[in-house]
Write an enzyme that holds these catalytic residues in place. Structure first.
Site, short mmCIF file in Angstrom:
data_model
loop_
_atom_site.label_atom_id
_atom_site.label_comp_id
_atom_site.label_asym_id
_atom_site.label_seq_id
_atom_site.Cartn_x
_atom_site.Cartn_y
_atom_site.Cartn_z
N TYR A 28 0.85 -1.21 0.00
CA TYR A 28 0.00 0.00 0.00
C TYR A 28 0.88 1.24 0.00
O TYR A 28 0.64 2.18 -0.77
CB TYR A 28 -0.91 -0.03 1.23
CG TYR A 28 -1.82 1.18 1.38
CD1 TYR A 28 -2.98 1.29 0.63
CD2 TYR A 28 -1.53 2.20 2.30
CE1 TYR A 28 -3.83 2.39 0.76
CE2 TYR A 28 -2.36 3.29 2.44
CZ TYR A 28 -3.51 3.38 1.68
OH TYR A 28 -4.35 4.47 1.82
N LYS A 50 1.06 4.30 -2.72
CA LYS A 50 0.77 5.71 -2.37
C LYS A 50 2.02 6.58 -2.58
O LYS A 50 1.89 7.76 -2.89
CB LYS A 50 0.27 5.80 -0.93
CG LYS A 50 -1.15 5.25 -0.74
CD LYS A 50 -2.17 6.09 -1.49
CE LYS A 50 -3.60 5.60 -1.25
NZ LYS A 50 -4.61 6.37 -2.00
N1 LIG Z 1 -9.22 5.24 5.65
C1 LIG Z 1 -7.98 5.67 5.88
O1 LIG Z 1 -7.43 5.53 6.98
C2 LIG Z 1 -7.23 6.41 4.79
C3 LIG Z 1 -6.14 7.20 5.17
C4 LIG Z 1 -5.44 7.92 4.20
C5 LIG Z 1 -5.84 7.83 2.88
N2 LIG Z 1 -6.91 7.05 2.53
C6 LIG Z 1 -7.29 7.01 1.11
O2 LIG Z 1 -8.54 7.63 0.99
C7 LIG Z 1 -9.24 7.09 -0.13
C8 LIG Z 1 -10.62 6.64 0.28
O3 LIG Z 1 -10.47 5.56 1.19
P1 LIG Z 1 -11.59 5.12 2.24
O4 LIG Z 1 -10.97 5.16 3.56
O5 LIG Z 1 -12.87 5.81 1.98
O6 LIG Z 1 -11.69 3.57 1.80
P2 LIG Z 1 -12.94 2.60 1.71
O7 LIG Z 1 -13.89 2.91 2.80
O8 LIG Z 1 -12.37 1.24 1.63
O9 LIG Z 1 -13.60 3.01 0.30
C9 LIG Z 1 -12.87 2.82 -0.88
C10 LIG Z 1 -13.70 3.33 -2.05
O10 LIG Z 1 -12.92 3.15 -3.24
C11 LIG Z 1 -13.72 2.41 -4.16
N3 LIG Z 1 -12.90 1.62 -5.08
C12 LIG Z 1 -11.96 0.68 -4.80
N4 LIG Z 1 -11.46 0.18 -5.93
C13 LIG Z 1 -12.08 0.82 -6.96
C14 LIG Z 1 -12.00 0.73 -8.37
N5 LIG Z 1 -11.17 -0.14 -8.98
N6 LIG Z 1 -12.78 1.54 -9.12
C15 LIG Z 1 -13.62 2.43 -8.53
N7 LIG Z 1 -13.78 2.54 -7.20
C16 LIG Z 1 -13.01 1.73 -6.43
C17 LIG Z 1 -14.59 1.53 -3.30
O11 LIG Z 1 -15.67 1.03 -4.07
P3 LIG Z 1 -16.40 -0.39 -3.70
O12 LIG Z 1 -17.46 -0.06 -2.70
O13 LIG Z 1 -16.94 -0.84 -5.03
O14 LIG Z 1 -15.36 -1.31 -3.15
C18 LIG Z 1 -15.00 2.53 -2.25
O15 LIG Z 1 -15.98 3.40 -2.74
C19 LIG Z 1 -8.34 5.97 -0.67
O16 LIG Z 1 -7.56 6.44 -1.74
C20 LIG Z 1 -7.46 5.63 0.51
O17 LIG Z 1 -6.24 5.04 0.13
C21 LIG Z 1 -7.62 6.36 3.46
#
Ligand SMILES: NC(=O)c1ccc[n+]([C@@H]2O[C@H](COP(=O)([O-])OP(=O)(O)OC[C@H]3O[C@@H](n4cnc5c(N)ncnc54)[C@H](OP(=O)(O)O)[C@@H]3O)[C@@H](O)[C@H]2O)c1
Length: 235
Positions: free
Chosen positions: A144, A148
């Protein structure tokens, strides 16, 4: 970049931070929010326009860019996190999946939508990155973090290229956010709505980068430490 009356496309908008981006953009006066999801039926927020998008599918991305000619703000939010050691079986397959979604996906979206943004006066791109762009949780986030880190490098290069057409690029780095992705993570987590509020304010202020919390700012400062933070035992 003015959020009011902008036309936004948010990837991964059906849940987690993407849903918070869609909500926050509507609340801030966006004229239209395209909420992209692999399954558009999973988008339940009222007031947005659900569209189908898998960011790993080049044909889908190109077709969407032809269809959505009014976009002025692209939010590259969709991402996956597959956590485990790099020395484990299957780590290369996992790395490739994460690169395809977290690094190639946003680049693919920017390539497809750059002409749209240019035609509409420049606009902006938000790339959702992480504190883990700069270090790995030992035995957990190698793949991951690599994806990133690539997303960070691509964001820095794209920002320079997009400048020529008047498009801004904001990279957002954050620690754990309270979504499905961070469900197993210990300790306090950021409120997704707060991350979005900060990101929209940073966009309007013309910032290139947002470090959304104290832990992220500490890690960033530690890049120049002795030893640098990424040599240590992790966050
Ligand atoms: N949560 C954290 O702690 C954190 C911290 C820093 C950065 N981030 C970043 O923030 C962003 C959002 O993460 P989140 O925490 O909201 O994660 P999440 O709750 O797991 O949601 C991920 C989202 O991305 C979608 N997705 C995954 N693969 C995809 C694809 N191939 N095409 C289109 N959509 C896709 C998922 O759709 P489905 O429902 O279809 O799976 C879901 O809507 C990500 O880039 C993550 O790396 C997260």
């Amino acid at each position: 970049m003015k959020i009011e009356r902008c036309v936004a496309l948010v990837t991964g908008a059906n849940r987690g931070l993407g849903a918070a981006f869609a909500r926050g953009l509507l609340a801030a006066g966006a004229a239209k929010v395209y909420a992209a999801a692999r399954d558009p039926a999973a988008v339940t927020l009222k007031g947005v326009v659900p569209v189908r998008l898998d960011v790993t599918r080049p044909d889908d991305v190109a077709a969407l860019a032809r269809e959505l000619g009014d976009v002025t703000l692209l939010v590259n939010n969709a991402g996956i996190g597959e956590f485990g050691p790099l020395l484990a079986e299957g780590a290369l397959d996992s790395l490739q999946r994460q690169f395809e979604t977290n690094a190639a996906g946003p680049l693919r979206l920017v390539q497809a939508f750059a002409p749209v943004l240019a035609r509409n006066g420049g606009g902006a791109v938000v790339n959702m990155l992480s504190v883990l762009s700069w270090l790995a949780l030992p035995g957990r986030s190698g793949g991951y973090s690599a994806s990133k880190a690539a997303g960070w490098a691509l964001s820095n290069a794209l920002r320079q290229e997009l400048k020529a057409q008047g498009t801004a690029l904001l990279a957002v780095h954050a620690g754990f956010i309270d979504t499905d992705m961070a469900r197993g993570a210990p300790g306090p987590k950021l409120d997704p709505d707060d991350v979005v509020r900060q990101a929209l304010a940073a966009l309007e202020a013309g910032q290139a980068e947002l470090l959304a919390d104290a832990a992220t700012r500490k890690v960033h400062a530690g890049l120049a430490g002795d030893p640098p933070v990424y040599i240590g035992t992790g966050a």
